[in-house]
Design an enzyme around this catalytic site. Structure first.
Site, PDB file in Angstrom:
ATOM      1  N   ASP A   1       1.788  -7.364  -4.084  1.00 30.81           N
ATOM      2  CA  ASP A   1       1.020  -7.295  -2.839  1.00 30.81           C
ATOM      3  C   ASP A   1       1.702  -8.337  -1.944  1.00 30.81           C
ATOM      4  O   ASP A   1       2.010  -9.441  -2.399  1.00 30.81           O
ATOM      5  CB  ASP A   1      -0.427  -7.706  -3.133  1.00 30.81           C
ATOM      6  N   SER A   2       1.912  -8.006  -0.677  1.00 29.86           N
ATOM      7  CA  SER A   2       2.726  -8.928   0.123  1.00 29.86           C
ATOM      8  C   SER A   2       2.019 -10.245   0.412  1.00 29.86           C
ATOM      9  O   SER A   2       2.636 -11.189   0.891  1.00 29.86           O
ATOM     10  CB  SER A   2       3.205  -8.265   1.410  1.00 29.86           C
TER      11      SER A   2
ATOM     12  N   THR B   1       4.082  -9.242  15.052  1.00 28.42           N
ATOM     13  CA  THR B   1       2.917  -9.857  14.421  1.00 28.42           C
ATOM     14  C   THR B   1       1.998  -8.728  13.970  1.00 28.42           C
ATOM     15  O   THR B   1       1.872  -7.725  14.682  1.00 28.42           O
ATOM     16  CB  THR B   1       2.146 -10.719  15.454  1.00 28.42           C
TER      17      THR B   1
ATOM     18  N   THR C   1       2.010  -4.780   4.453  1.00 31.95           N
ATOM     19  CA  THR C   1       1.969  -5.131   5.879  1.00 31.95           C
ATOM     20  C   THR C   1       1.552  -6.582   6.119  1.00 31.95           C
ATOM     21  O   THR C   1       1.895  -7.154   7.152  1.00 31.95           O
ATOM     22  CB  THR C   1       0.977  -4.215   6.628  1.00 31.95           C
ATOM     23  N   ASP C   2       0.818  -7.161   5.170  1.00 34.26           N
ATOM     24  CA  ASP C   2       0.226  -8.481   5.448  1.00 34.26           C
ATOM     25  C   ASP C   2       1.258  -9.541   5.835  1.00 34.26           C
ATOM     26  O   ASP C   2       1.004 -10.341   6.733  1.00 34.26           O
ATOM     27  CB  ASP C   2      -0.591  -8.969   4.237  1.00 34.26           C
TER      28      ASP C   2
ATOM     29  N   THR D   1       2.612 -20.806  21.370  1.00 31.87           N
ATOM     30  CA  THR D   1       1.286 -20.539  21.929  1.00 31.87           C
ATOM     31  C   THR D   1       0.414 -19.705  20.988  1.00 31.87           C
ATOM     32  O   THR D   1       0.915 -18.852  20.258  1.00 31.87           O
ATOM     33  CB  THR D   1       1.388 -19.830  23.300  1.00 31.87           C
ATOM     34  N   GLN D   2      -0.890 -19.950  21.064  1.00 32.96           N
ATOM     35  CA  GLN D   2      -1.845 -19.132  20.303  1.00 32.96           C
ATOM     36  C   GLN D   2      -2.013 -17.755  20.941  1.00 32.96           C
ATOM     37  O   GLN D   2      -2.570 -16.856  20.326  1.00 32.96           O
ATOM     38  CB  GLN D   2      -3.217 -19.818  20.272  1.00 32.96           C
ATOM     39  N   CYS D   3      -1.582 -17.624  22.201  1.00 39.46           N
ATOM     40  CA  CYS D   3      -1.706 -16.320  22.866  1.00 39.46           C
ATOM     41  C   CYS D   3      -0.754 -15.327  22.223  1.00 39.46           C
ATOM     42  O   CYS D   3       0.329 -15.699  21.773  1.00 39.46           O
ATOM     43  CB  CYS D   3      -1.337 -16.430  24.343  1.00 39.46           C
TER      44      CYS D   3
ATOM     45  N   THR E   1       0.804  -1.226   0.000  1.00 44.84           N
ATOM     46  CA  THR E   1       0.000   0.000   0.000  1.00 44.84           C
ATOM     47  C   THR E   1       0.835   1.274   0.000  1.00 44.84           C
ATOM     48  O   THR E   1       0.473   2.264  -0.635  1.00 44.84           O
ATOM     49  CB  THR E   1      -0.899  -0.021   1.260  1.00 44.84           C
TER      50      THR E   1
HETATM   51  N1  ASP Z   1      -2.291  -6.245   0.979  1.00 41.58           N
HETATM   52  C1  ASP Z   1      -1.292  -5.247   1.217  1.00 41.58           C
HETATM   53  C2  ASP Z   1       0.041  -5.928   1.296  1.00 41.58           C
HETATM   54  O1  ASP Z   1       0.353  -6.535   2.278  1.00 41.58           O
HETATM   55  C3  ASP Z   1      -1.585  -4.492   2.466  1.00 41.58           C
HETATM   56  C4  ASP Z   1      -0.529  -3.478   2.807  1.00 41.58           C
HETATM   57  O2  ASP Z   1       0.343  -3.132   2.048  1.00 41.58           O
HETATM   58  O3  ASP Z   1      -0.576  -2.981   3.912  1.00 41.58           O
HETATM   59  O4  ASP Z   1       0.793  -5.848   0.357  1.00 41.58           O
END
Ligand code: ASP
Length: 345
Positions: free
Chosen positions: A59-60, A168, A91-92, A280-282, A15
Site C-alpha cells: 500500500d503506498s 498533489t 495514489t496516496d 505555501t499552504q495554498c 488499489t
Molecule cells: N491506500 C492505497 C495506496 O495508496 C490507495 C490507492 O491505491 O489509491 O496504496
C-alpha cells in the site's frame, strides 16, 4: 528507425492491481503477470509489454525512500531494453514518488509514467482501465524521428498527463484524484491525446545516457504554521539538531506570524545552517517574500523561497540534494533553482 515500442510495466502495489476475492469479498492483489487477461484491450496495441511485480506489494502509505531507490535502479538496469516505463502505484503517495524519481534520474530520454486508480481494476466501474490504457499509449508515443513525445516523469490520472513533481493528491474519492495547479497538463486524453509540446521538457541530447542518484538524505522536517502555534512546537521542529532542513508551510504568498518569538526561532534555525524553505499552504500560486512585511521578515531571517513548488516535490528535492552533498550552503543555492520543472522560474 524502429517505431515499434516496448514497455515495462512495473507494479508496486495499490488499489489498481487488486481484485475482489470471491470468497471473502476483500481486496487482494492479483497476479500482475496476468494483466493482459484483466485488461485485454492492451493486446490491441502492437507493442511488447513486459511486467515486473514488486515483492512484497505495498500500500503506498508504506512507501519509503528505499522503494524510490529500487525503482530508479530497475529503470536504469532495464533502460536500454524498453522505450518507456509505466509504474503502477497507490495514489496516496504517488506524488512523492513521482517527485523523487524526477530528481533522482538525470539524462532521461524516455517516458516514466506513474498511474493507479481509485477503484480496483476488476470492479466494473473502475477508473483503472482508462488510466492504464492511456498511460500505455502515452508511454509508447514517439515523434517522426523516433523520439519519445514525453521524456519526463509524469502522473497520468483521469485523462490528464501531469508533470510528476507538480502534482498533489487533492481528492480521496473522485476519479480526478490529482491536480497540478501551477503547471498546465502535459497532455490531455479525449478522442485523441493532445500533447502540450510547449511545456514538455526535452533533453538537449537524445543520445545521452541515463544516470541515477540513489543516495538520499531524509533529515528534513515540516512545520505547518497555524493560528495558535506554540513556541514549543516551533522550536521542536525548527531547531531539532538531527535535521538539516525544514520546510515551512506558510499562509498565502509565504506569510507567517510576525511575533518576535516566532521570528527569533526561525532566525536561530537559519543561523544554525539549516536550509529553511518557504512553501505555501495554498494549492495554487507562489511564495513571494517581498509582498508583505511578514514575508519580508522571513526572507531577512534567511528563509529560502520555495516559489510555487508542492510540499511533496520540495521534500523530495531536499532528500536528493542533501544526499548529493553534505554542504548545506550548496543545497540552499540549488533549492532556489529550477532543476526538473518543479518550480516556475
Ligand atoms: N491506500 C492505497 C495506496 O495508496 C490507495 C490507492 O491505491 O489509491 O496504496
Amino acid at each position: 528507425m524502429n517505431n515499434r515500442s516496448s514497455l515495462l510495466m512495473i507494479y508496486t502495489g495499490g488499489t489498481i492491481g487488486m481484485k475482489q476475492d470471491a470468497t471473502d469479498q476483500t481486496l487482494k492483489p492479483f497476479d500482475f503477470g496476468q494483466i493482459l487477461n484483466e485488461v485485454p484491450e492492451i493486446r490491441k496495441f502492437a507493442f511488447k509489454i513486459d511486467t515486473y511485480t514488486f515483492d512484497p506489494l505495498i500500500d503506498s502509505s508504506d512507501v519509503e525512500p528505499g522503494l524510490w531507490q529500487e525503482l530508479a535502479e530497475l529503470i536504469r538496469d532495464k533502460y536500454e531494453e524498453y522505450d518507456g516505463f509505466i509504474i503502477l502505484h497507490g495514489t496516496d503517495t504517488m506524488a512523492y514518488s513521482a517527485s523523487a524519481l524526477s530528481f533522482m534520474m538525470d539524462g532521461l530520454t524516455k517516458p516514466v509514467i506513474f498511474t493507479g486508480s481509485q477503484l480496483p481494476i476488476g470492479v466494473p466501474r473502475t477508473d483503472g482501465k482508462e488510466n492504464l490504457i492511456s498511460a500505455v499509449e502515452i508511454a509508447s508515443a514517439k515523434d517522426s524521428e523516433g523520439h519519445a513525445l514525453v521524456p519526463e516523469v509524469c502522473i497520468f490520472f483521469n485523462s490528464l498527463l501531469m508533470r510528476g513533481n507538480r502534482c498533489t493528491k487533492t481528492d480521496a474519492e473522485a476519479f480526478r484524484a490529482f491536480r497540478s495547479p501551477n503547471c498546465e497538463p502535459l497532455a490531455e486524453a479525449g478522442i485523441s491525446i493532445r500533447y502540450n509540446s510547449n511545456i514538455i521538457r526535452k533533453p538537449l541530447d537524445w543520445y545521452q545516457s541515463l544516470s541515477i542518484s540513489t543516495k538520499l538524505d531524509t533529515r528534513v522536517s515540516i512545520l505547518k504554521v497555524h493560528p495558535g502555534i506554540t513556541p514549543q512546537l516551533v522550536r521542536t521542529v525548527m531547531c531539532d539538531p538531527e535535521t538539516r532542513a525544514v520546510i515551512m508551510e506558510t499562509y498565502g504568498s509565504g506569510n507567517a506570524p510576525t511575533k518576535q518569538w516566532f521570528l527569533d526561532i526561525i532566525r536561530e534555525s537559519c543561523e544554525s545552517g539549516k536550509a529553511v524553505v518557504n512553501v505555501t499552504q495554498c494549492q495554487a500560486g507562489t511564495v513571494n517574500m517581498n509582498l508583505y512585511a511578514t514575508g519580508k521578515s522571513l526572507k531577512n531571517a534567511g528563509v529560502l523561497n520555495g516559489y510555487d513548488c508542492t510540499t511533496e516535490s520540495c521534500l523530495a528535492k531536499l532528500f536528493y540534494l542533501m544526499g548529493k552533498s553534505s554542504d548545506n550552503e550548496w543545497v540552499k543555492g540549488m533549492m532556489e533553482r529550477n532543476l526538473k520543472g518543479e518550480i516556475s522560474r
